[in-house]
Design an enzyme around this catalytic site. Structure first.
Site, mmCIF file in Angstrom:
data_model
loop_
_atom_site.group_PDB
_atom_site.id
_atom_site.type_symbol
_atom_site.label_atom_id
_atom_site.label_comp_id
_atom_site.label_asym_id
_atom_site.label_seq_id
_atom_site.Cartn_x
_atom_site.Cartn_y
_atom_site.Cartn_z
ATOM 1 N N GLY A 295 41.202 47.519 41.003
ATOM 2 C CA GLY A 295 39.782 47.150 40.575
ATOM 3 C C GLY A 295 39.509 47.016 39.181
ATOM 4 O O GLY A 295 40.248 47.493 38.322
ATOM 5 N N ALA B 265 50.115 43.125 27.578
ATOM 6 C CA ALA B 265 51.137 44.371 27.274
ATOM 7 C C ALA B 265 51.717 44.162 25.830
ATOM 8 O O ALA B 265 52.107 45.258 25.286
ATOM 9 C CB ALA B 265 52.543 44.172 28.220
ATOM 10 N N GLY C 192 40.375 43.205 30.203
ATOM 11 C CA GLY C 192 39.770 42.514 28.986
ATOM 12 C C GLY C 192 38.440 42.888 29.022
ATOM 13 O O GLY C 192 37.845 43.120 27.685
ATOM 14 N N ASP C 193 37.604 43.101 29.994
ATOM 15 C CA ASP C 193 36.300 43.472 29.737
ATOM 16 C C ASP C 193 36.187 44.820 29.375
ATOM 17 O O ASP C 193 35.283 45.359 28.684
ATOM 18 C CB ASP C 193 35.738 43.425 31.287
ATOM 19 C CG ASP C 193 35.636 42.094 31.920
ATOM 20 O OD1 ASP C 193 35.528 41.016 31.070
ATOM 21 O OD2 ASP C 193 35.658 42.033 33.036
ATOM 22 N N LEU D 193 46.592 40.213 24.114
ATOM 23 C CA LEU D 193 47.914 39.663 24.462
ATOM 24 C C LEU D 193 48.434 40.503 25.653
ATOM 25 O O LEU D 193 49.616 40.578 25.785
ATOM 26 C CB LEU D 193 48.854 39.697 23.114
ATOM 27 C CG LEU D 193 48.154 39.050 21.770
ATOM 28 C CD1 LEU D 193 49.313 39.300 20.893
ATOM 29 C CD2 LEU D 193 48.428 37.611 22.273
ATOM 30 N N ASN E 191 41.417 35.919 25.120
ATOM 31 C CA ASN E 191 42.856 36.184 25.517
ATOM 32 C C ASN E 191 43.660 34.961 24.983
ATOM 33 O O ASN E 191 43.223 33.879 24.689
ATOM 34 C CB ASN E 191 43.174 36.341 27.100
ATOM 35 C CG ASN E 191 42.635 35.389 27.988
ATOM 36 O OD1 ASN E 191 42.506 34.314 27.601
ATOM 37 N ND2 ASN E 191 42.492 35.873 29.038
HETATM 38 O O1 RIB Z 1 37.133 40.013 34.388
HETATM 39 C C1 RIB Z 1 37.177 40.661 35.796
HETATM 40 C C2 RIB Z 1 35.946 40.173 36.507
HETATM 41 O O2 RIB Z 1 35.897 38.632 36.491
HETATM 42 C C3 RIB Z 1 35.714 40.588 37.902
HETATM 43 O O3 RIB Z 1 35.094 41.863 38.002
HETATM 44 C C4 RIB Z 1 35.178 39.598 38.574
HETATM 45 O O4 RIB Z 1 33.836 39.725 39.221
HETATM 46 C C5 RIB Z 1 35.097 38.522 37.746
HETATM 47 O O5 RIB Z 1 33.807 38.240 36.887
#
Ligand code: RIB
Length: 301
Positions: free
Chosen positions: A282, A218, A246-247, A216, A179
């Site tokens: 979440g 939004a 991001g994940d 980036l 990021n």
């Molecule tokens: O990127 C989000 C994650 O960061 C969350 O799920 C938390 O566990 C941390 O690792």
């Protein structure tokens, strides 16, 4: 096949009116719990987008560990290399304010026990895309990068959080995802003068052989791949919780490449998925399925 090596946490998420300042106590009616950790999140995002996904990591032998394993199993992730060790499963305390911004503290627990040996060389080949993040010991991440490259696999590193890592390991990467904040930190570590995302892309690709992607928020994503610059917009959404966006981006981008999409198409698809992940509280509970991503791409919402 996608092979994710990394962290797995139990996430405890507190929705707050506003984030507390130092010394302040804030109250909220309750909290939610879900599987988290950047590694597990990326594996979940990839498998929900239809990719065959393996996860290598470490859980504690506590109640959270059993709960997390069952949840990952239910997603259909290959858990043959998910170990259980004596001790505590990693725990993340996540605070989210009304604007969707967050603060996260992670107690590493069993994540500190993950070793590169857990990733069997027999599972690595030219068809494998290895996906890593920075929440397990850096020395093991560096070892996995070397091992994966030796086996002919492609390697994607999400430098989150932006901890120091050997330049030799960075130079072996195929894809680097960061990021804006992480890009700034890495450029500073490498003593590269670059302030804007465009300058950071130019500086990092000048130094490394990898394709580089900068998310980036939004404003979407920008990337540099094989000498070309790409960008992809985010969806116009009202963010509820940006945790794990991001994940989700990384997992869906990896799934796209694994499915044979072009770099550009995988980037656009992942930007849409990352936006959708901001519309639900979440991390893992917010990650879209393949059908939901397809629908959002078709309708623009
Ligand atoms: O990127 C989000 C994650 O960061 C969350 O799920 C938390 O566990 C941390 O690792």
């Amino acid at each position: 096949m996608i092979s994710v090596f990394g962290s797995v946490n139990m996430d405890l998420t507190f929705q707050l009116r506003s984030l507390p300042s130092v010394g302040e106590t804030v109250l909220t009616p309750g909290f939610s719990e879900a599987v988290g950790g950047k590694g597990a999140n990326q594996a979940i995002a990839a498998v929900r987008d239809g990719a065959a996904t393996r996860f290598t990591g470490c859980l504690g032998d506590d109640a959270f560990g059993a709960q997390v394993r069952a949840a990952l199993q239910a997603e259909g992730i290959d858990l043959a290399a998910l170990a259980t060790v004596a001790g505590k499963t990693a725990l993340a305390s996540i605070w989210v304010d009304e604007g969707g911004d967050n603060m996260i503290a992670v107690a590493s627990g069993a994540n500190a026990m993950v070793t590169s040996e857990a990733l069997s060389p027999s599972t690595l080949n030219e068809e494998t895309l290895v996906v890593l993040q920075m929440e397990v010991p850096v020395v093991e991440i560096e070892a996995v990068i070397a091992k994966a490259k030796q086996a002919g696999a492609r390697v994607l590193l999400n430098l989150a959080p932006a901890l120091p890592i050997a330049i030799g390991a960075l130079k072996q990467l195929d894809i680097l995802v960061l990021n804006e904040h992480e890009a700034g930190t890495l450029c500073a570590q490498l003593e590269l003068a670059a302030a804007t995302p465009d300058e950071q892309l130019a500086a990092l690709t000048g130094q490394l052989d990898a394709s580089v992607i900068i998310t980036l928020g939004a404003a979407g994503v920008v990337a540099r791949h094989q000498g070309e610059t790409y960008q992809a917009p985010a969806l116009a959404i009202k963010p509820v919780d940006t945790t794990g966006a991001g994940d989700c981006f990384v997992g869906v981008f990896a799934a796209g490449l694994d499915a044979g999409l072009s770099f550009d198409a995988a980037l656009s698809r992942a930007a849409v998925a990352g936006s959708l992940a901001c519309t639900v509280v979440g991390a893992m509970p917010s990650f879209p399925t393949r059908d939901r991503i397809d629908e959002a791409i078709a309708s623009g919402a």
